[in-house]
Motif scaffolding. Structure first.
Motif, PDB file in Angstrom:
ATOM      1  N   PRO A 138       0.825  -1.213   0.000  1.00 47.33           N
ATOM      2  CA  PRO A 138       0.000   0.000   0.000  1.00 47.33           C
ATOM      3  C   PRO A 138       0.858   1.262   0.000  1.00 47.33           C
ATOM      4  O   PRO A 138       1.956   1.254   0.563  1.00 47.33           O
ATOM      5  N   GLU A 139       0.338   2.323  -0.615  1.00 49.10           N
ATOM      6  CA  GLU A 139       1.147   3.552  -0.663  1.00 49.10           C
ATOM      7  C   GLU A 139       1.244   4.222   0.707  1.00 49.10           C
ATOM      8  O   GLU A 139       2.208   4.873   1.023  1.00 49.10           O
ATOM      9  N   HIS A 140       0.217   4.008   1.527  1.00 52.99           N
ATOM     10  CA  HIS A 140       0.296   4.500   2.906  1.00 52.99           C
ATOM     11  C   HIS A 140      -0.476   3.575   3.838  1.00 52.99           C
ATOM     12  O   HIS A 140      -1.321   2.814   3.384  1.00 52.99           O
ATOM     13  N   ARG A 141      -0.125   3.635   5.096  1.00 50.94           N
ATOM     14  CA  ARG A 141      -0.777   2.738   6.059  1.00 50.94           C
ATOM     15  C   ARG A 141      -1.177   3.480   7.320  1.00 50.94           C
ATOM     16  O   ARG A 141      -0.552   4.472   7.687  1.00 50.94           O
ATOM     17  N   LEU A 142      -2.204   2.953   7.964  1.00 55.35           N
ATOM     18  CA  LEU A 142      -2.733   3.590   9.175  1.00 55.35           C
ATOM     19  C   LEU A 142      -1.827   3.307  10.373  1.00 55.35           C
ATOM     20  O   LEU A 142      -1.467   2.147  10.614  1.00 55.35           O
ATOM     21  N   VAL A 143      -1.481   4.368  11.085  1.00 57.91           N
ATOM     22  CA  VAL A 143      -0.643   4.207  12.278  1.00 57.91           C
ATOM     23  C   VAL A 143      -1.205   5.062  13.417  1.00 57.91           C
ATOM     24  O   VAL A 143      -2.041   5.941  13.190  1.00 57.91           O
ATOM     25  N   THR A 144      -0.727   4.785  14.613  1.00 55.43           N
ATOM     26  CA  THR A 144      -1.077   5.638  15.758  1.00 55.43           C
ATOM     27  C   THR A 144       0.140   6.487  16.100  1.00 55.43           C
ATOM     28  O   THR A 144       1.261   5.978  16.139  1.00 55.43           O
ATOM     29  N   LEU A 145      -0.112   7.755  16.354  1.00 57.19           N
ATOM     30  CA  LEU A 145       0.980   8.670  16.695  1.00 57.19           C
ATOM     31  C   LEU A 145       0.796   9.202  18.103  1.00 57.19           C
ATOM     32  O   LEU A 145      -0.339   9.445  18.535  1.00 57.19           O
TER      33      LEU A 145
END
Ligand code: FAD
Length: 806
Positions: A716-723
């Motif tokens: 995937p070009e971007h992925r969900l993360v927690t910051l």
């Protein structure tokens, strides 16, 4: 005139003409447009023609940018001059709060792809020498703004469509629409009938009347709107260049050059809905409304103060014309639920900024079966039966009068409220709830301390809700909280084919009877279409729940896939109340009101039970949206108060406390739970969003399967993360850029303060290469500062999920 065609577009304003063009552009050439008079005969002809790409909704902003780009395309194709004036635009700020928001917007533009620039009063004055900038703090300049000739641009679309095979019938009135049993239409006109597969309601000022022809209620309201055009102004005539389009947000006005004078338009506070009973067929392109000078006097005087030369100049023309507003000011586009092959393409308040974006997205939907990206903000199915005529009038008036209002993320608008209330409303009100509105329903956001007014101060920073919400969160984490979550949408799906129908619709495995499971829905292109909870009540009976404001959106999807199936799909949202209890003491609390065993073995995580709670028979599901042990109780609305009272009474000694949506969001954020419309939208796929863990890739057949398999194979070009964000008094909100040094690494989808972990948190999409790099030092723009941020390897609170499974 053709007797048969594929699509009839009704209405030849800027939107209908652009729609016709886009159908041809995307490959359908057997299409016609029917216009009762001449092209532009509705709102279009007297528009000021201004366009701008800025919009607080990034997807709408993208479609606005597209709209602007397409004018030169049709000018080139058709040879018709569109009167393009790409003079640039400046959105100005006259208050520190507005200036801060503009600077924040500027940062978000970097994510959206708008090339805007901050400029000071001196530069503004250079670009617009007739503006008194003494009270202006600064502005946001976008070179991609300006104005266009409404007549020329509409004709350019029409001619380009004609050149691609479309036909246009002028002076032809659609008098009736007959829906045939096979789902196709007979369009009855005063020049004869046209048989067609699809109809598009692009009837602008008459969209309500054209809606009625197919028994479709269109929640729009025409509002009167004034602008004036001056005689020649010497400073303008002598100016070397063209004045930009000025959006003076604090002055609630806009201005652009018109020949050697200017056009000044105002959004007055005492606005006037027009023809609320319906638009007369006699209203025509030669008609203008009488100016209401008394009503706009204050607004005009503000305009004269900001642009003194306008006060000196003679007024060449004063225009008062009507144009339509949906309750939230956004377009109403898409298929209309329950009326096959009927497409809404109206309520386009800013036709010159948004018309082609709407037309592109709708053409994609009609031709490809889905639009690209998340266009929910414009989807006609965001409204339900609650958007009655009276509701729409109150809301349209509120929107018009607050067109340039500085809207804070925690702000709720009051018009047409309260109207729809849950069974528990009085109890929540007595407990000092601060309410928001979702799909017309009053929902508890948080509870103000006793003795204080239940209101929230609009702010981009932590508001007066911060501490009380913290207390609500701690009650859930330490003892037990109770939430009226009646706004949750509840659908019952049953029947002989229910199992095969559900199996095809959902990308996940279905739960066994007596169990619940998270169920993503995918579109054929493999993008997210829903994040639902599926509960299996019996072999062939399911309860599906999801976000309440998506009821029409969900029902449309369910129904579109049910053709020929023996299934019964019932929306039970309003007949069932939902009460959630959550926290380590919630099992103890439930045990006080039920006779059935509630231990972990008898009632495990994600199990579904029919049992008496207090005196009512309920559906009790062991779910957790807070990360704690928790239950959702579904009960017929008439019993809701009895159960709520019993729970409060029994829970008193356990320290029970009511909590609201704000606390729910904070608790969910601590668990890295994404939510629909933020982390989960049609912009994303299972691989990007992490919802792939709920997709059953081995299943033989489900909607979107092929694309999902491909998505699984592709990086995937971007992925969900927690910051974790180092911000003290404010949290990220959405679409803030994330930087690694000076490289744009991603963007925030939502942010909240985690009251238990005592950190500002955010969910965000990060470009994959940044995730693969060992460098975990990022920064995020939060309002006026870039603050340090790091990616968390796991959810900040109870990452193993042991608490909710306990
Ligand atoms: C004073 C004023 C200033 C404005 N300034 C701006 C601006 O600066 N920028 C901007 O973006 N927008 C502006 N607008 C708004 C803009 O005009 C509208 O967004 C736009 O014109 C809507 O276009 P439309 O095609 O949806 O509807 P309309 O222009 O109303 O067109 C609908 C068409 O449908 C036809 N029709 C209706 N019923 C039937 C039927 N039964 N059979 C056949 N034909 C039918 C009508 O004759 C009409 O031509 C302004 C509006 C006003 C009034």
């Amino acid at each position: 005139m053709k007797k048969h065609t594929r699509v009839v577009v009704i209405g030849g304003g800027i939107v209908g003409a652009s729609m016709l063009y886009h159908l041809t552009k995307l490959g359908w050439s057997d299409v016609v447009l029917v216009e009762r008079k001449q092209l532009t005969a509705g709102s279009t002809w007297h528009a000021a023609g201004g366009f701008h790409s800025m919009n607080s909704d990034p997807n709408v902003a993208r479609l606005q940018a597209y709209t602007i780009s397409v004018y030169t395309e049709v000018e080139e194709i058709s040879g018709q001059d569109v009167g393009m004036h790409l003079a640039g635009g400046i959105t100005t700020a006259a208050t520190p709060a507005r200036w801060e928001v503009l600077r924040y917007e500027h940062e978000r533009h970097k994510v959206i792809g708008i090339d805007s620039h901050l400029i000071g009063p001196e530069e503004i004055r250079k670009l617009c020498p007739i503006m008194d900038t003494s009270k202006i703090i600064g502005g946001l300049f976008d070179a991609n703004e300006g104005h266009i000739d409404p007549y020329g641009s509409t004709h350019a679309f029409a001619k380009s469509a004609r050149m691609a095979g479309a036909e246009i019938y002028l002076n032809t009135m659609v008098e009736d629409l007959v829906h045939k049993p096979d789902g196709s239409w007979t369009v009855v006109t005063d020049k004869g009938n046209i048989e067609c597969e699809h109809i598009v309601n692009a009837a602008g000022l008459w969209a309500r009347e054209v809606g009625q022809m197919a028994a479709v209620h269109v929640p729009i309201v025409p509002m009167e709107h004034h602008y004036l055009i001056t005689e020649s102004i010497p400073e303008v005539a002598e100016f070397d260049g063209e004045l930009p389009l000025i959006l003076d947000m604090d002055g609630e006005m806009y201005l652009r050059q018109e020949q050697n004078g200017v056009l000044l338009g105002v959004y007055e506070k005492n606005s006037t809905p027009w023809s609320v009973g319906g638009t007369s067929w006699d209203y025509a392109e030669s008609d203008l409304l009488n100016p209401r000078l008394d009503d706009i006097e204050t607004a005009l005087l503000a305009g004269f103060e900001r642009f003194p030369a306008v006060a000196e100049a003679g007024i060449r023309r004063m225009v008062n014309g009507p144009f339509t507003f949906a309750p939230d000011g956004n377009p109403l586009m898409g298929p209309v639920r329950g009326v096959q092959n009927y497409w809404s393409c109206c309520g386009v308040m800013a036709g010159f900024s948004q018309g082609s974006g709407v037309a592109l997205a709708l053409s994609q939907w009609m031709i490809n079966g889905e639009s690209e990206g998340d266009i929910f903000a414009m989807d006609v199915n965001r409204f339900g039966a609650y958007a009655t005529k009276t509701y729409s009038i109150e809301k349209a008036k509120e929107f018009y009068e607050n067109r340039f209002h500085l809207l804070c993320p925690n702000e709720e608008w009051p018009a047409a409220r309260p109207n729809k209330v849950s069974a528990l409303h009085d109890r929540l009100q007595a407990a000092n709830a601060v309410f928001g509105s979702s799909y017309g329903l009053e929902v508890p956001l948080w509870f103000a301390p006793g003795g204080s007014a239940p209101t929230e101060t609009p702010s981009f920073r932590h508001s007066n809700a911060h501490e009380p919400v913290g207390e609500e969160c701690r009650a859930v984490r330490d003892s037990v909280g109770i939430l009226d979550s009646s706004s949750i949408a509840k659908y019952e799906i049953s029947g002989a084919d229910a199992l095969s129908y559900m199996d095809k619709l959902f990308a996940s495995r279905l739960p066994n009877p007596g169990r619940a499971r998270m169920g993503p829905l995918l579109s054929p292109s493999g993008h997210l279409k829903g994040d639902m909870t599926v509960m299996r009540l019996a072999e062939d009976k399911f309860m599906v729940t999801g976000s309440g404001y998506l009821q029409e959106f969900h029902m449309l999807w369910f129904e579109q896939h049910s053709a020929g199936k023996k299934v019964r799909i019932v929306n039970r949202t309003e007949e069932l109340s939902t009460i959630a209890i959550a926290g380590p003491q919630s099992r103890e609390l439930l045990s006080l009101l039920v006779s059935a065993p509630v231990d972990n073995a008898s009632m495990p995580f994600m199990s579904v039970h029919t049992m008496d709670v207090g005196m009512a028979s309920c559906l009790v599901v062991r779910l957790s949206f807070t990360g704690e042990l928790g239950y959702e109780i579904y009960v017929s609305t008439v019993y809701a108060c009895s159960i709520y009272d019993s729970l409060l009474k029994a829970g008193a000694r356990l320290g029970i406390r009511a909590f609201g949506i704000r606390a729910l969001v904070s608790l969910g954020m601590e668990k890295s739970f994404g939510i629909w419309s933020r982390e989960f939208t049609p912009d994303y796929t299972p691989a990007m969003s992490g919802l792939s863990r709920f997709v059953d890739y081995g299943k033989a057949n489900f909607v979107g399967r092929e694309a999902a398999l491909l998505d699984r194979e592709t990086k995937p070009e971007h992925r969900l993360v927690t910051l974790e964000i180092d911000s003290k008094n404010a949290d990220a909100w959405g679409y803030e850029p994330i930087w690694q040094q000076d490289e744009l690494a991603g963007f925030v989808t939502s942010g909240a303060y985690g009251h238990t972990v005592k950190k500002s948190l955010a969910l965000a999409y990060l470009k994959t290469p940044f995730l693969e790099s060992p460098n975990n030092e990022f920064s995020v723009q939060v309002i006026d500062k870039r603050v340090p941020a790091t990616i968390l390897a796991e959810a900040p609170y109870d990452p193993s999920g042991s608490k909710m499974r306990s």
